[in-house]
Motif scaffolding. Sequence first.
Motif, PDB file in Angstrom:
ATOM      1  N   CYS A   1      -4.374 -37.933   9.293  1.00  0.00           N
ATOM      2  CA  CYS A   1      -4.320 -36.850   8.311  1.00  0.00           C
ATOM      3  C   CYS A   1      -5.092 -37.217   7.048  1.00  0.00           C
ATOM      4  O   CYS A   1      -5.717 -36.364   6.421  1.00  0.00           O
ATOM      5  CB  CYS A   1      -2.871 -36.513   7.969  1.00  0.00           C
ATOM      6  SG  CYS A   1      -1.955 -35.774   9.348  1.00  0.00           S
TER       7      CYS A   1
ATOM      8  N   ALA B   1      -8.622 -36.549   7.430  1.00  0.00           N
ATOM      9  CA  ALA B   1      -8.904 -35.109   7.352  1.00  0.00           C
ATOM     10  C   ALA B   1      -8.759 -34.584   5.929  1.00  0.00           C
ATOM     11  O   ALA B   1      -8.907 -33.381   5.699  1.00  0.00           O
ATOM     12  CB  ALA B   1      -7.966 -34.347   8.291  1.00  0.00           C
TER      13      ALA B   1
ATOM     14  N   ILE C   1      -0.817 -30.952  12.521  1.00  0.00           N
ATOM     15  CA  ILE C   1      -2.159 -31.317  12.980  1.00  0.00           C
ATOM     16  C   ILE C   1      -2.969 -30.061  13.290  1.00  0.00           C
ATOM     17  O   ILE C   1      -4.145 -29.953  12.928  1.00  0.00           O
ATOM     18  CB  ILE C   1      -2.066 -32.225  14.223  1.00  0.00           C
ATOM     19  CG1 ILE C   1      -1.438 -33.578  13.852  1.00  0.00           C
ATOM     20  CG2 ILE C   1      -3.444 -32.444  14.838  1.00  0.00           C
ATOM     21  CD1 ILE C   1      -1.157 -34.461  15.050  1.00  0.00           C
ATOM     22  N   ALA C   2      -2.339 -29.102  13.954  1.00  0.00           N
ATOM     23  CA  ALA C   2      -3.028 -27.854  14.290  1.00  0.00           C
ATOM     24  C   ALA C   2      -3.430 -27.099  13.026  1.00  0.00           C
ATOM     25  O   ALA C   2      -4.537 -26.545  12.932  1.00  0.00           O
ATOM     26  CB  ALA C   2      -2.132 -26.987  15.165  1.00  0.00           C
TER      27      ALA C   2
ATOM     28  N   ALA D   1      -6.340 -28.724  11.250  1.00  0.00           N
ATOM     29  CA  ALA D   1      -7.615 -28.565  11.957  1.00  0.00           C
ATOM     30  C   ALA D   1      -8.368 -27.310  11.530  1.00  0.00           C
ATOM     31  O   ALA D   1      -9.596 -27.244  11.627  1.00  0.00           O
ATOM     32  CB  ALA D   1      -7.367 -28.540  13.462  1.00  0.00           C
ATOM     33  N   VAL D   2      -7.652 -26.282  11.052  1.00  0.00           N
ATOM     34  CA  VAL D   2      -8.317 -25.037  10.649  1.00  0.00           C
ATOM     35  C   VAL D   2      -8.416 -24.908   9.128  1.00  0.00           C
ATOM     36  O   VAL D   2      -8.869 -23.882   8.614  1.00  0.00           O
ATOM     37  CB  VAL D   2      -7.589 -23.803  11.226  1.00  0.00           C
ATOM     38  CG1 VAL D   2      -7.561 -23.869  12.748  1.00  0.00           C
ATOM     39  CG2 VAL D   2      -6.167 -23.690  10.673  1.00  0.00           C
ATOM     40  N   HIS D   3      -7.965 -25.942   8.413  1.00  0.00           N
ATOM     41  CA  HIS D   3      -8.002 -25.918   6.948  1.00  0.00           C
ATOM     42  C   HIS D   3      -9.432 -25.883   6.440  1.00  0.00           C
ATOM     43  O   HIS D   3     -10.272 -26.679   6.859  1.00  0.00           O
ATOM     44  CB  HIS D   3      -7.288 -27.164   6.416  1.00  0.00           C
ATOM     45  CG  HIS D   3      -7.494 -27.417   4.954  1.00  0.00           C
ATOM     46  ND1 HIS D   3      -7.198 -26.482   3.984  1.00  0.00           N
ATOM     47  CD2 HIS D   3      -7.967 -28.517   4.304  1.00  0.00           C
ATOM     48  CE1 HIS D   3      -7.477 -26.997   2.793  1.00  0.00           C
ATOM     49  NE2 HIS D   3      -7.939 -28.222   2.960  1.00  0.00           N
TER      50      HIS D   3
ATOM     51  N   THR E   1       1.471 -23.063  17.837  1.00  0.00           N
ATOM     52  CA  THR E   1       1.602 -24.360  18.504  1.00  0.00           C
ATOM     53  C   THR E   1       3.061 -24.614  18.880  1.00  0.00           C
ATOM     54  O   THR E   1       3.923 -24.767  18.017  1.00  0.00           O
ATOM     55  CB  THR E   1       1.111 -25.493  17.580  1.00  0.00           C
ATOM     56  OG1 THR E   1      -0.247 -25.254  17.209  1.00  0.00           O
ATOM     57  CG2 THR E   1       1.218 -26.849  18.274  1.00  0.00           C
TER      58      THR E   1
ATOM     59  N   THR F   1      -1.801 -31.665  22.745  1.00  0.00           N
ATOM     60  CA  THR F   1      -1.870 -32.820  21.841  1.00  0.00           C
ATOM     61  C   THR F   1      -0.733 -33.759  22.177  1.00  0.00           C
ATOM     62  O   THR F   1       0.428 -33.353  22.248  1.00  0.00           O
ATOM     63  CB  THR F   1      -1.741 -32.374  20.371  1.00  0.00           C
ATOM     64  OG1 THR F   1      -2.804 -31.484  20.059  1.00  0.00           O
ATOM     65  CG2 THR F   1      -1.794 -33.574  19.435  1.00  0.00           C
TER      66      THR F   1
ATOM     67  N   TYR G   1      -3.341 -39.185  20.309  1.00  0.00           N
ATOM     68  CA  TYR G   1      -3.329 -39.954  19.062  1.00  0.00           C
ATOM     69  C   TYR G   1      -2.249 -41.021  19.152  1.00  0.00           C
ATOM     70  O   TYR G   1      -1.229 -40.859  19.826  1.00  0.00           O
ATOM     71  CB  TYR G   1      -3.020 -39.054  17.858  1.00  0.00           C
ATOM     72  CG  TYR G   1      -4.006 -37.938  17.652  1.00  0.00           C
ATOM     73  CD1 TYR G   1      -5.316 -38.182  17.296  1.00  0.00           C
ATOM     74  CD2 TYR G   1      -3.601 -36.608  17.819  1.00  0.00           C
ATOM     75  CE1 TYR G   1      -6.220 -37.149  17.104  1.00  0.00           C
ATOM     76  CE2 TYR G   1      -4.485 -35.562  17.621  1.00  0.00           C
ATOM     77  CZ  TYR G   1      -5.807 -35.843  17.271  1.00  0.00           C
ATOM     78  OH  TYR G   1      -6.685 -34.812  17.082  1.00  0.00           O
TER      79      TYR G   1
END
Length: 551
Positions: free
Chosen positions: A349, A352, A421-422, A425-427, A447, A506, A537
């Motif tokens: 994280c 990211a 996490i999902a 990913a779209v942030h 999710t 995932t 992960y």
Amino acid sequence: MPQTLDAAAVRSWCALALEALGREREEIDAINVYPVADGDTGTNLYLTVESAVQAVEAVFAAHETGASVPAPADAVRAMAHGALIGARGNSGTILAQLLRGMAEVLTDGDAVGEGGQGDGGRRLALALRRAAELAREAVAHPVEGTILSVASAAADAAGTAVRADGAHGAGTAEAVRAAYAGARTALDATTGQLDVLGRAGVVDAGGRGLLTVLGALVRCLTGDAPAPFPAGHRRRENPVGADSAAEACDAEGGPAFEVIYLLEADDAAVARLRARLDGLGNSLVVVGGDGLWNVHVHVDDAGAAVEAGVEAGRPYRIRITHFVAAAEESRVQRAVVAVVPGEGLAGLCAEAGATTVLARPGEPPASGELVEAIRRAHAREVVLMPNDEALRHTAAAAAEQARTEGVRVALIPTRAAVQGIAALAVHQPDRRFDEDVVAMTSAAGATRYAELAVAERQSWTMAGICQAGDVLGLIDGDVAVIGSDLAATAETVLSRMLSAGGELVTLVLGEDVPETLAARLESYVREGHLAVDTVVYRGGRQSAPLLVGVE
């Protein structure tokens, strides 16, 4: 008011100290110029005491179903242990050691104040003396004019009061009043003991915080609230405002990072670690004992400080703060703050762009930790993801507090790390805040999540009766599968989750789960669902051996 420091009084002391630090936190932060002018001493002390409060409350909660109350020793030990595991910053770490020193004396026998006349005052004075001694031992290079000086003065004053009262000795109330008065005088003198404090015209922030904690003890044992220390206190001949205190500190640069972590290690390994870290940086404080330590150091090479901990034992709850970044006045527009269940996901994280709060198994973060993380993110807009249903109210309280400080906070009610996490990913920080929050919320909501756990005892579940040692497959929070084998149970869970469709699986593997399990589950998904991708992960040490997400 209680004249003894029994379990109820310990509970009251902790609560009063937390309340007082909450009121004075910003003022203490404002005068923080030593050892680093990072303006967070009050906040660190507040979070340290908050952890102590939670530990004491847990002891009382364990006695709620019975007629008994906690023993004084149990409450004192909980207070010291809670402060140790929750210690923040240089001053918070030293405060934890001070409480540990007091606990060594206070747990030896009955509550302070019981026994013969004057016994309470004598034992309190001994506790404060032991606290001051342990704190100095924990600091690699003790400096006068700091919290250490204030602690020593409190112990000296309490000891003098006990000796001056003749054969009977001073009582607990007299001793604590004397300790507070001695600490207050010593705090006032710190401005003249350290050049950096003199130039800023302020007293030591850590010492100021300790005085607040001692004031709470006075109020607890006597019912009298001491006169407050003057806000923004400074010397008349050098009237520098508290808000500009940081500007008056040394212009010389210091280490770039503050590194803090809890460490499981034996005494010999910690002795070697002290020597290693002392050569890497400064402001070294190592507190604790009995196999559990809290390590604090300022260094330029944060990686080397963590590696030294790995060589000594098992470090966890690792926190690294960049002083330059923390002191910058300009805020970024948007940030994400996420709670994660393991070190592996914390790294993922962080890569990211998220600010992470690590949740250790059985020790969920408090609202104060989430507020601190929001402050560390240093953004005008923050997306907060608790990633745990049980943290929903805690996260809401943190968001509300941050909003009062001028931060726009959106709480996405993620119930599992895989949903976080999902969402991450779209942030997209460059789009409008509301649009970004909607997209992240939609991704999290789409999710489905599951986890594999091992039953600790026989119990009823939605899927029937489980026995101790059974593998439980929880889908969306409810037990859906009971099995005896981790891999087989995981396949059954995946089959049920994918029966409703999905595009991506995932898998987050716990610390002790072999890579062969991931390979087997990837193969299982590929053989039964050709259009579904799988990502794996490593989560590190987490409460569940396997987390699963299907989106």
